[in-house]
Every structure is written in structure tokens, then in C-alpha cells.
Enzyme design. Structure first.
Site, mmCIF file in Angstrom:
data_model
loop_
_atom_site.group_PDB
_atom_site.id
_atom_site.type_symbol
_atom_site.label_atom_id
_atom_site.label_comp_id
_atom_site.label_asym_id
_atom_site.label_seq_id
_atom_site.Cartn_x
_atom_site.Cartn_y
_atom_site.Cartn_z
ATOM 1 N N GLU A 1 48.944 49.347 34.468
ATOM 2 C CA GLU A 1 48.332 48.069 34.877
ATOM 3 C C GLU A 1 46.834 48.253 34.716
ATOM 4 O OE1 GLU A 1 50.047 45.441 35.938
ATOM 5 O OE2 GLU A 1 52.027 46.315 36.292
ATOM 6 N N CYS B 1 41.000 42.857 39.057
ATOM 7 C CA CYS B 1 41.408 42.829 37.647
ATOM 8 C C CYS B 1 41.640 41.397 37.188
ATOM 9 C CB CYS B 1 42.647 43.682 37.444
ATOM 10 S SG CYS B 1 44.023 43.172 38.481
HETATM 11 P P1 NAD Z 1 39.806 54.401 36.677
HETATM 12 O O1 NAD Z 1 40.612 54.284 35.455
HETATM 13 O O2 NAD Z 1 38.453 55.000 36.570
HETATM 14 O O3 NAD Z 1 40.554 55.258 37.796
HETATM 15 C C1 NAD Z 1 41.820 54.892 38.270
HETATM 16 C C2 NAD Z 1 42.496 56.107 38.875
HETATM 17 O O4 NAD Z 1 42.743 57.064 37.848
HETATM 18 C C3 NAD Z 1 41.685 56.830 39.934
HETATM 19 O O5 NAD Z 1 42.547 57.207 40.977
HETATM 20 C C4 NAD Z 1 41.177 58.068 39.197
HETATM 21 O O6 NAD Z 1 40.930 59.175 40.029
HETATM 22 C C5 NAD Z 1 42.345 58.359 38.283
HETATM 23 N N1 NAD Z 1 42.045 59.171 37.098
HETATM 24 C C6 NAD Z 1 40.861 59.388 36.492
HETATM 25 N N2 NAD Z 1 41.022 60.174 35.399
HETATM 26 C C7 NAD Z 1 42.344 60.458 35.321
HETATM 27 C C8 NAD Z 1 43.146 61.195 34.391
HETATM 28 N N3 NAD Z 1 42.610 61.811 33.355
HETATM 29 N N4 NAD Z 1 44.473 61.249 34.597
HETATM 30 C C9 NAD Z 1 45.045 60.601 35.637
HETATM 31 N N5 NAD Z 1 44.333 59.894 36.546
HETATM 32 C C10 NAD Z 1 42.999 59.809 36.391
HETATM 33 O O7 NAD Z 1 39.736 52.928 37.298
HETATM 34 P P2 NAD Z 1 38.877 52.451 38.540
HETATM 35 O O8 NAD Z 1 37.450 52.393 38.114
HETATM 36 O O9 NAD Z 1 39.256 53.213 39.753
HETATM 37 O O10 NAD Z 1 39.438 50.958 38.758
HETATM 38 C C11 NAD Z 1 38.944 49.849 38.110
HETATM 39 C C12 NAD Z 1 39.835 49.469 36.954
HETATM 40 O O11 NAD Z 1 41.153 49.200 37.423
HETATM 41 C C13 NAD Z 1 39.401 48.197 36.257
HETATM 42 O O12 NAD Z 1 39.492 48.369 34.869
HETATM 43 C C14 NAD Z 1 40.414 47.174 36.726
HETATM 44 O O13 NAD Z 1 40.586 46.077 35.868
HETATM 45 C C15 NAD Z 1 41.640 48.005 36.835
HETATM 46 N N6 NAD Z 1 42.618 47.358 37.702
HETATM 47 C C16 NAD Z 1 43.757 46.841 37.155
HETATM 48 C C17 NAD Z 1 44.682 46.176 37.951
HETATM 49 C C18 NAD Z 1 45.943 45.565 37.375
HETATM 50 O O14 NAD Z 1 46.840 45.229 38.138
HETATM 51 N N7 NAD Z 1 46.069 45.403 36.064
HETATM 52 C C19 NAD Z 1 44.439 46.064 39.319
HETATM 53 C C20 NAD Z 1 43.273 46.594 39.837
HETATM 54 C C21 NAD Z 1 42.380 47.257 39.022
#
Ligand code: NAD
Length: 477
Positions: free
Chosen positions: A229, A263
Site C-alpha cells: 500500500e 496517502c
Molecule cells: P517509508 O517507506 O519511508 O517507511 C515505511 C516503513 O518502512 C517504516 O516502518 C520504515 O521503517 C520501513 N522501512 C524502511 N526501509 C525499509 C526496508 N528496506 N525494508 C523494510 N522496511 C523498511 O514511508 P513513510 O515515510 O513512513 O510513510 C509515508 C509514505 O507512506 C507515503 O508515501 C504515503 O503515501 C505512504 N502511505 C500509504 C498508504 C496507503 O494505504 N497506500 C497509507 C499511508 C501512507
């Protein structure tokens, strides 16, 4: 022991820290949970519902601690309360729906009527959840609740940016021992997330496209499904038949929602040329009057930017747009308050085009870039621009007119005569388009049934065929 320091979004102070989980401990926990899952999945659904309801009661008993922690994590209070209430609501909703979803169907072969089947639904033993910082509680539990009811164990890795809520939630989980054996939250950074993918049987990831690609690649290497997502750049189309007051209200609310850190917030506004000037001036009028929730947390509308680097992204996109000819009509500045907290007021930008980062990349801030269109065909083409396809909105004089446009938009959900309805409407299944995600729908019945593998039990009720069925001499000539 290595620790991760956590910044308070209201003042920029690093006032909290937590230990980085050790990889052996994480692997041991995953193995224990996988072991406990057998007993959990063998329970009747009524028993799992009962356990989830006890979790709800334990969460409710810690309401103040959890909401306070979420408030500090995110710098906003009303939405922390809403997250808490919404999570209890999700437990109830799934508990009500699950009993009808956990039994496989039965049937008979049309070609071979003596063969009947029953579908056995076999839950994935251990589900890994990796969640972002924008709605820390909601997005940690949104997939975990249906997965648990399906009979899976769930190991959650919340974001390192907003981990304060984890302690009181884990306390609630541990107050229900049957559940504590199959549910845990272990905060950590990307290293822990990456390690988790290698320990689970399916991964539910919510976050950016950039990290989603890494998770998807790693899941493929481990040969497990990934439900991704990811980000969005949601467009809204406003046609000339729309009610201007309603349309400006909708765009403002659905763009500035959670300071734009959602998002499904609207990030591109396309308005028909005949109403464009009136729309923009009314939107600016309304946007200019929206206060930030500083200095008083309990007053104002717009919260701080939770993640400080997001403020840099927003500033950079606005600078880039202005350099290329855009005009900022209100907002547009990253304000520092409380020592180091960062706020951006609702921002309206015009004279934008698709060459600008502001129209192509996810902003994740309260910014409304507005472009005009002449025909509906042109509006649809503009809305379908870019790599994202999470959701969208259409505002028109009638629902019929809005729907005729919506069916042409490449997005997983389109709100008609409203915006960002996916945040509140969880019953309708939806799949992300383009780079906004992969895998079965998180919403609707599939939000639970995607945690099952379907096993077909094929019963021969008649006489099994003999080897004679392959006798060449029986072939028609
Ligand atoms: P991010 O991708 O930076 O981090 C998300 C999670 O991934 C965190 O817990 C982080 O620690 C973890 N992570 C980082 N590197 C990783 C790796 N190599 N392997 C596995 N996990 C790893 O996102 P963010 O900045 O925390 O959140 C914002 C983003 O989330 C925005 O792009 C937003 O649109 C998206 N989002 C999407 C939805 C949806 O339902 N589609 C909902 C909310 C947020």
C-alpha cells in the site's frame, strides 16, 4: 545496546529513544509466534472474536495513555483520538464480518459430476506488518486485525519516527495472554523492516513507493506474497456544474487532511476554465483562514509536519514550482515554532504544469496546486498523468456526471462529490493502480480472505478411473 532517538514534532527536541531490536531476538520471537499460531488457528472463529473483543477492552482501559502517546508522536490531538476510536471500530467491524468469511465453499465438478470439492482456507502462519508514521496506530493494526481473525499470527514493525504509542498498546496486548502469543509490535528502523521480510510468510507494507520496491523485491526473493500500500498523488476534477462552495470546501478539507500527511489526500486540483478564477479566489479565501494548532495543541486545525525531512520535500517542491513560473497565493512557507517544530499552512499554488515536481511527485503536505482544463477529455488525461494511481475525486453538478468521469480515471477508488472517502469507507474493495500498490484489496471482504491460501479437497464420490482410460485403442478414429 544501540538506540534510536525520536524527535518530537511540536518542538524538534529528541526526547524519546528505544533500543534497536537484535536480529536474533526478532527471529526467536517470529519462531515462537509461528509455533503459537497452530493453536490460534485451530480455535473456532467465535473464540478468536472473543479474544479480539478482550483486546478492545484492554485498549479502552489504556485510552488516555495511548491517545497521549499518539498525540506526542504526531503533534495533533483530535486525529489521535480519531485513530484510537477508528481502531476500536475496526475491531468491531471485523469481528462482525469474520464469521461469514472464514469458511470455504463447496461444489461439484461440471465436467465430472462424481467429483465434489470443499475449499479449506489455510491461513498464512505468520504475517509481517511494516507501517509508516502518518497514522501510526491505524496503519499498524489495519491489516493485523483481519489477519488475526483469519487465524494468522502477526508481527508488526511500526515506524521508527512515531514509536511512543507502542508501549501502551503492547501492554494491552499482553493483558490478553492468548493474543500475546500471536501478536506483537516491535518498533525499529528500515533494518528491522528488512529483517522482518525474511522471517514471515506474507508481508503487508504501507509506506513509500521507494521502500515498497525494496520490500517487493525482498519478498520475491523469499518467495512470499507482498501486499503493498504505497504513495499517491491524488487528482481531483472540478467541473463547471459543481457547486463552488461545496467544491472549495471539499478540496480544502481533503487536501489539508492530516496536514496533507495522508496517502489519500488530494494533491492535484484540475478545475474547468469557466469557473477557474472564482474557484481559486474562494479556495484562497478559505485556505488563508485555517489556523495551525500552535501554540495551543487544543486549538487550530493544521498540525506540525511529523517527519522533519518531509518539510524539506515540501519546501523543495514549492521552490522548484516557483522557479518554473508558479505563483504561491497563500501559505507556502515552512514555519518554525516551539524551537524546532515545523508547520506549513494550507498552500494554494497556481500557474503549475506537469513538468514541475509539485505536480508529479508525492508532496505529503497541505499543498493544493491548481490547474485549469477546457474539456472533460482533457481533464481525464491530466488526472491520469504520472506514476501513481491510489485514489482520486470528481466534483460535478450531479453524481451521474461525476461517475461518468470517474470510470475513466486510473485509480483504485474515486470519491464522487466528495474527497478522500477511502479514509472512512472500508467496505468497498479496491486495488491500487500503477505504482501505488500491489496485491489483494485491504478494504472489503478481501481484506480478510487474502490471508488464506485456498486448498481444494477433491472428493471422488463415484468409481475412480482405471489405467484403461489412457488406452490408445479407445481413441476415436
Ligand atoms: P517509508 O517507506 O519511508 O517507511 C515505511 C516503513 O518502512 C517504516 O516502518 C520504515 O521503517 C520501513 N522501512 C524502511 N526501509 C525499509 C526496508 N528496506 N525494508 C523494510 N522496511 C523498511 O514511508 P513513510 O515515510 O513512513 O510513510 C509515508 C509514505 O507512506 C507515503 O508515501 C504515503 O503515501 C505512504 N502511505 C500509504 C498508504 C496507503 O494505504 N497506500 C497509507 C499511508 C501512507
Amino acid at each position: 545496546m544501540e538506540t534510536i532517538r525520536v524527535r518530537n514534532p511540536r518542538n524538534g527536541q529528541f526526547d524519546y529513544e528505544f533500543p534497536v531490536p537484535e536480529s536474533e531476538a526478532l527471529a526467536r520471537r517470529a519462531a515462537d509466534m509461528r509455533g503459537a499460531q497452530r493453536e490460534w488457528s485451530a480455535r473456532r472463529i467465535e473464540s478468536r472474536v472473543d479474544v479480539l473483543q478482550r483486546l478492545k477492552a484492554e485498549l479502552l482501559a489504556r485510552r488516555v495513555a495511548i491517545v497521549d502517546a499518539l498525540t506526542t508522536d504526531t503533534g495533533r490531538h483530535l486525529l489521535a483520538q480519531a485513530e484510537f476510536g477508528g481502531t476500536l471500530g475496526a475491531i468491531d467491524r471485523w469481528c462482525a464480518q469474520a464469521p461469514a468469511l472464514v469458511h470455504g465453499d463447496e461444489g461439484r465438478s461440471q465436467a465430472q459430476p462424481t467429483i465434489t470439492y470443499r475449499a479449506q482456507l489455510v491461513p498464512y502462519p505468520l504475517v509481517g506488518v511494516i507501517s509508516p508514521w502518518n497514522f501510526p496506530l491505524t496503519l499498524s493494526l489495519i491489516d493485523a486485525i483481519p489477519a488475526l481473525l483469519a487465524g494468522c499470527a502477526v508481527l508488526i514493525k511500526p515506524s521508527e519516527v512515531t514509536p511512543r504509542f507502542v508501549a501502551p498498546v503492547n501492554e494491552a496486548i499482553r493483558a490478553v495472554p492468548e493474543l500475546a502469543a500471536v501478536l506483537d509490535m516491535i518498533p525499529g528502523d528500515g533494518r528491522t523492516g528488512a529483517a522482518l521480510v525474511g522471517l514471515v510468510d506474507v508481508v503487508c507494507f504501507t509506506g513509500s513507493v521507494k521502500t515498497g520496491r525494496l520490500v517487493g523485491r525482498s519478498a520475491a526473493e523469499h518467495f512470499i506474497p507482498a501486499f503493498l500500500e504505497l504513495g499517491g498523488k491524488d487528482p481531483v476534477i472540478v467541473t463547471e456544474s459543481a457547486d463552488l462552495e461545496l467544491a472549495t470546501d471539499i478540496v480544502l478539507r481533503a487536501s489539508v487532511l492530516a496536514t496533507g500527511q495522508a496517502c489519500q489526500s488530494l494533491e492535484r486540483v484540475y478545475v474547468q476554465d469557466t469557473i477557474y478564477d472564482r474557484f481559486v479566489s474562494r479556495l484562497v479565501e478559505k485556505a488563508s483562514g485555517v489556523p495551525i494548532n500552535y501554540p495551543d495543541l487544543h486549538k487550530g486545525v493544521v498540525g506540525p509536519l511529523i517527519f522533519d525531512r518531509q518539510a524539506d520535500v515540501i519546501a523543495e517542491q514549492i521552490d522548484d514550482a516557483v522557479k518554473h513560473g508558479a505563483r504561491v497565493l497563500c501559505g507556502g512557507v515552512v514555519e518554525i515554532h516551539g524551537g524546532g517544530g515545523r508547520w506549513v499552512r494550507p498552500t494554494v499554488v497556481v500557474d503549475v504544469d506537469h513538468t514541475m515536481k509539485l505536480m508529479a511527485d508525492e508532496t505529503f503536505g497541505p499543498v493544493m496546486p491548481v490547474m485549469k482544463f477546457h474539456t472533460v477529455d482533457e481533464a481525464v488525461e491530466l488526472a491520469n498523468f504520472g506514476v501513481y494511481g491510489l485514489s482520486a475525486a470528481v466534483i460535478a453538478g450531479t453524481l451521474e456526471e461525476a461517475e461518468a468521469i470517474a470510470v475513466r480515471i486510473d485509480a483504485g477508488a474515486v470519491s464522487l462529490n466528495d474527497g478522500s472517502l477511502t479514509g472512512v469507507m472500508h467496505e468497498a474493495e479496491k486495488n491500487s493502480f500503477k505504482c501505488s500498490g500491489l496485491g489483494g484489496s485491504r478494504m472489503g471482504p478481501a481484506g480478510l480472505t487474502r490471508f488464506f491460501r485456498k486448498k481444494a479437497l477433491l472428493r471422488q464420490t463415484g468409481k475412480p478411473a482405471t489405467i484403461g482410460m489412457f488406452d490408445e485403442s479407445n481413441a476415436p478414429r
